[in-house]
Design a protein around this motif. Structure first.
Motif, PDB file in Angstrom:
ATOM      1  N   LYS A 105       0.746  -1.325   0.044  1.00  0.00           N
ATOM      2  CA  LYS A 105      -0.146   0.247   0.142  1.00  0.00           C
ATOM      3  C   LYS A 105       0.782   1.211  -0.002  1.00  0.00           C
ATOM      4  O   LYS A 105       0.721   2.283  -0.646  1.00  0.00           O
ATOM      5  CB  LYS A 105      -1.118   0.034   1.344  1.00  0.00           C
ATOM      6  CG  LYS A 105      -1.974   1.168   1.290  1.00  0.00           C
ATOM      7  CD  LYS A 105      -2.962   0.953   2.376  1.00  0.00           C
ATOM      8  CE  LYS A 105      -4.061   2.088   2.050  1.00  0.00           C
ATOM      9  NZ  LYS A 105      -5.011   1.781   3.402  1.00  0.00           N
ATOM     10  N   GLU A 137      -7.916   4.338  -5.627  1.00  0.00           N
ATOM     11  CA  GLU A 137      -7.835   4.810  -4.225  1.00  0.00           C
ATOM     12  C   GLU A 137      -6.959   6.199  -4.220  1.00  0.00           C
ATOM     13  O   GLU A 137      -6.219   6.419  -3.389  1.00  0.00           O
ATOM     14  CB  GLU A 137      -7.266   3.961  -3.264  1.00  0.00           C
ATOM     15  CG  GLU A 137      -8.081   2.679  -2.877  1.00  0.00           C
ATOM     16  CD  GLU A 137      -7.267   1.727  -1.893  1.00  0.00           C
ATOM     17  OE1 GLU A 137      -6.552   1.990  -1.161  1.00  0.00           O
ATOM     18  OE2 GLU A 137      -7.846   0.583  -1.594  1.00  0.00           O
ATOM     19  N   TYR A 181       1.522  -6.658  -7.408  1.00  0.00           N
ATOM     20  CA  TYR A 181       0.495  -6.247  -6.432  1.00  0.00           C
ATOM     21  C   TYR A 181      -0.245  -7.772  -6.080  1.00  0.00           C
ATOM     22  O   TYR A 181       0.029  -8.661  -6.565  1.00  0.00           O
ATOM     23  CB  TYR A 181      -0.429  -5.473  -7.132  1.00  0.00           C
ATOM     24  CG  TYR A 181       0.055  -4.148  -7.368  1.00  0.00           C
ATOM     25  CD1 TYR A 181       0.535  -3.372  -6.663  1.00  0.00           C
ATOM     26  CD2 TYR A 181       0.250  -3.560  -8.984  1.00  0.00           C
ATOM     27  CE1 TYR A 181       1.075  -2.073  -6.918  1.00  0.00           C
ATOM     28  CE2 TYR A 181       0.683  -2.615  -9.236  1.00  0.00           C
ATOM     29  CZ  TYR A 181       1.083  -1.600  -8.061  1.00  0.00           C
ATOM     30  OH  TYR A 181       1.421  -0.464  -8.559  1.00  0.00           O
ATOM     31  N   TYR A 214     -11.688   5.774  -7.914  1.00  0.00           N
ATOM     32  CA  TYR A 214     -12.165   4.773  -6.773  1.00  0.00           C
ATOM     33  C   TYR A 214     -11.271   3.624  -6.810  1.00  0.00           C
ATOM     34  O   TYR A 214     -10.852   3.040  -5.749  1.00  0.00           O
ATOM     35  CB  TYR A 214     -13.591   4.456  -7.272  1.00  0.00           C
ATOM     36  CG  TYR A 214     -14.214   3.474  -6.295  1.00  0.00           C
ATOM     37  CD1 TYR A 214     -14.821   3.851  -4.939  1.00  0.00           C
ATOM     38  CD2 TYR A 214     -14.171   2.163  -6.562  1.00  0.00           C
ATOM     39  CE1 TYR A 214     -15.173   2.830  -4.119  1.00  0.00           C
ATOM     40  CE2 TYR A 214     -14.995   1.235  -5.731  1.00  0.00           C
ATOM     41  CZ  TYR A 214     -15.308   1.514  -4.511  1.00  0.00           C
ATOM     42  OH  TYR A 214     -15.850   0.347  -3.640  1.00  0.00           O
ATOM     43  N   PHE A 215     -10.979   2.889  -7.655  1.00  0.00           N
ATOM     44  CA  PHE A 215     -10.389   1.480  -7.871  1.00  0.00           C
ATOM     45  C   PHE A 215      -9.022   1.881  -7.439  1.00  0.00           C
ATOM     46  O   PHE A 215      -8.221   0.799  -6.873  1.00  0.00           O
ATOM     47  CB  PHE A 215     -10.594   1.032  -9.051  1.00  0.00           C
ATOM     48  CG  PHE A 215     -11.702   0.231  -8.918  1.00  0.00           C
ATOM     49  CD1 PHE A 215     -12.187  -1.158  -8.404  1.00  0.00           C
ATOM     50  CD2 PHE A 215     -12.964   0.799  -9.864  1.00  0.00           C
ATOM     51  CE1 PHE A 215     -13.686  -1.701  -8.557  1.00  0.00           C
ATOM     52  CE2 PHE A 215     -14.154   0.197 -10.152  1.00  0.00           C
ATOM     53  CZ  PHE A 215     -14.366  -0.946  -9.379  1.00  0.00           C
ATOM     54  N   SER A 247      -5.839  -8.772  -4.018  1.00  0.00           N
ATOM     55  CA  SER A 247      -6.796  -7.677  -3.813  1.00  0.00           C
ATOM     56  C   SER A 247      -6.767  -6.945  -4.766  1.00  0.00           C
ATOM     57  O   SER A 247      -7.525  -6.362  -5.555  1.00  0.00           O
ATOM     58  CB  SER A 247      -6.866  -7.372  -2.511  1.00  0.00           C
ATOM     59  OG  SER A 247      -7.654  -6.312  -2.202  1.00  0.00           O
ATOM     60  N   ARG A 248      -5.356  -6.134  -5.059  1.00  0.00           N
ATOM     61  CA  ARG A 248      -5.069  -5.118  -5.871  1.00  0.00           C
ATOM     62  C   ARG A 248      -5.410  -5.523  -7.305  1.00  0.00           C
ATOM     63  O   ARG A 248      -5.989  -4.828  -8.178  1.00  0.00           O
ATOM     64  CB  ARG A 248      -3.950  -4.657  -5.664  1.00  0.00           C
ATOM     65  CG  ARG A 248      -3.162  -3.664  -6.688  1.00  0.00           C
ATOM     66  CD  ARG A 248      -4.061  -2.297  -6.589  1.00  0.00           C
ATOM     67  NE  ARG A 248      -3.771  -1.804  -5.129  1.00  0.00           N
ATOM     68  CZ  ARG A 248      -4.333  -0.603  -4.772  1.00  0.00           C
ATOM     69  NH1 ARG A 248      -5.464  -0.347  -5.328  1.00  0.00           N
ATOM     70  NH2 ARG A 248      -4.216  -0.265  -3.246  1.00  0.00           N
ATOM     71  N   ALA A 280     -11.674  -5.229 -11.988  1.00  0.00           N
ATOM     72  CA  ALA A 280     -12.807  -4.690 -11.978  1.00  0.00           C
ATOM     73  C   ALA A 280     -12.987  -3.494 -12.514  1.00  0.00           C
ATOM     74  O   ALA A 280     -14.021  -2.972 -13.475  1.00  0.00           O
ATOM     75  CB  ALA A 280     -13.245  -4.565 -10.605  1.00  0.00           C
ATOM     76  N   MET A 281     -12.052  -2.575 -12.501  1.00  0.00           N
ATOM     77  CA  MET A 281     -11.891  -1.446 -13.110  1.00  0.00           C
ATOM     78  C   MET A 281     -11.847  -1.457 -14.615  1.00  0.00           C
ATOM     79  O   MET A 281     -12.729  -0.420 -15.464  1.00  0.00           O
ATOM     80  CB  MET A 281     -10.607  -0.563 -12.703  1.00  0.00           C
ATOM     81  CG  MET A 281     -10.565   0.881 -13.165  1.00  0.00           C
ATOM     82  SD  MET A 281      -9.076   1.840 -12.637  1.00  0.00           S
ATOM     83  CE  MET A 281      -7.602   0.624 -13.278  1.00  0.00           C
ATOM     84  N   LYS A 323      -7.565  -7.920  -8.630  1.00  0.00           N
ATOM     85  CA  LYS A 323      -8.836  -7.862  -8.601  1.00  0.00           C
ATOM     86  C   LYS A 323      -9.657  -6.414  -8.882  1.00  0.00           C
ATOM     87  O   LYS A 323     -10.346  -6.559  -9.546  1.00  0.00           O
ATOM     88  CB  LYS A 323      -9.607  -8.447  -7.401  1.00  0.00           C
ATOM     89  CG  LYS A 323      -9.323 -10.088  -7.407  1.00  0.00           C
ATOM     90  CD  LYS A 323     -10.123 -10.633  -6.097  1.00  0.00           C
ATOM     91  CE  LYS A 323     -10.126 -11.999  -6.208  1.00  0.00           C
ATOM     92  NZ  LYS A 323     -10.783 -12.573  -4.925  1.00  0.00           N
ATOM     93  N   LYS A 324      -9.038  -5.587  -8.262  1.00  0.00           N
ATOM     94  CA  LYS A 324      -9.605  -4.050  -8.213  1.00  0.00           C
ATOM     95  C   LYS A 324      -9.202  -3.753  -9.756  1.00  0.00           C
ATOM     96  O   LYS A 324     -10.140  -2.948 -10.321  1.00  0.00           O
ATOM     97  CB  LYS A 324      -8.867  -3.248  -7.011  1.00  0.00           C
ATOM     98  CG  LYS A 324      -9.498  -3.587  -5.950  1.00  0.00           C
ATOM     99  CD  LYS A 324      -9.117  -2.351  -4.886  1.00  0.00           C
ATOM    100  CE  LYS A 324      -9.790  -2.471  -3.480  1.00  0.00           C
ATOM    101  NZ  LYS A 324      -9.105  -1.460  -2.579  1.00  0.00           N
ATOM    102  N   ASN A 325      -7.942  -3.884  -9.982  1.00  0.00           N
ATOM    103  CA  ASN A 325      -7.709  -3.391 -11.393  1.00  0.00           C
ATOM    104  C   ASN A 325      -8.542  -4.204 -12.535  1.00  0.00           C
ATOM    105  O   ASN A 325      -8.697  -3.436 -13.533  1.00  0.00           O
ATOM    106  CB  ASN A 325      -5.961  -3.805 -11.668  1.00  0.00           C
ATOM    107  CG  ASN A 325      -5.145  -2.900 -10.774  1.00  0.00           C
ATOM    108  OD1 ASN A 325      -5.598  -1.721 -10.121  1.00  0.00           O
ATOM    109  ND2 ASN A 325      -4.054  -3.287 -10.514  1.00  0.00           N
TER     110      ASN A 325
END
Length: 213
Positions: free
Chosen positions: A13, A144, A80, A141-142, A83-84, A90-91, A86-88
């Motif tokens: 992070k 952060e 990454y 958002y994704f 979790s990171r 999803a974005m 998965k966010k990327n």
């Protein structure tokens, strides 16, 4: 006691935030808004806006090169965690879905020619602008990265301001005011962040550590 997984997550992070705080994103957006501000100026003096678009693409390439040659050597390569990633993912999926849904409108805009002021239909311009701002906000958002919310708002507000100013000051002053001021402020802020990043993260003497989760 903090577990090894939690420690690695915190390191990841911090590394990710350090990358976002290198100022290059902010310099890119500041330059982008200045590009939007001066594009009608180029047209008014007889320079094809195609050259302006090529210049905008060049700035995007510079952002990528800057991350590779300036940021990465100082921060190190970051792999990454799940979790990171998965966010990327999803974005990416959400942005692709929005692009597909709005593709007819984007095609119509390109057919008219992307421009500002009297050169474009207000209804199209004020529809496409928020769509692009939505992409920026989703990325904020994704990733952060709250400042992207601000830049999305600046884009929408700038377009509305240009429409308002066009009947008062005409073209190209409407775009120079609508995007020039905000672009200059963002660019100066980004340069300040970049200089601070260089000071806080000098070039290491040895190969940077690799962060993994």
């Amino acid at each position: 006691m903090i577990s090894s997984a939690e420690s690695l997550k915190q390191i990841e992070k911090r590394a990710f935030r350090a990358i976002l705080n290198d100022g290059l994103f902010d310099i890119f957006f500041g330059t982008l808004f200045l590009f939007l501000a001066f594009l009608p100026v180029l047209e008014s003096v007889g320079i094809s806006k195609t050259y302006g678009y090529l210049l905008g693409a060049f700035y995007a390439i510079l952002l990528w090169v800057g991350r590779r040659l300036i940021t990465a050597p100082r921060i190190g390569r970051v792999e990454y965690g799940q979790s990171r990633r998965k966010k990327n993912l999803a974005m990416t999926i959400i942005c692709i879905a929005i692009f597909v849904l709005t593709l007819p409108l984007l095609i119509m805009t390109l057919a008219q020619g992307v421009s500002f002021g009297s050169g474009a239909s207000p209804s199209v311009m004020l529809t496409v602008g928020p769509i692009i701002a939505l992409y920026i906000a989703i990325a904020g958002y994704f990733l952060e990265y709250p400042r992207l919310y601000l830049y999305a708002a600046v884009l929408v507000f700038g377009l509305v301001q240009i429409e308002f100013l066009h009947s008062i000051v005409g073209r190209p002053l409407d775009s120079l005011i609508g995007f020039g001021i905000s672009g200059s402020v963002i660019l100066i802020y980004g340069i300040g962040l970049f200089l601070k990043f260089l000071k806080d993260h000098p070039m290491p003497n040895s190969e940077a550590d690799r962060v993994e989760q």
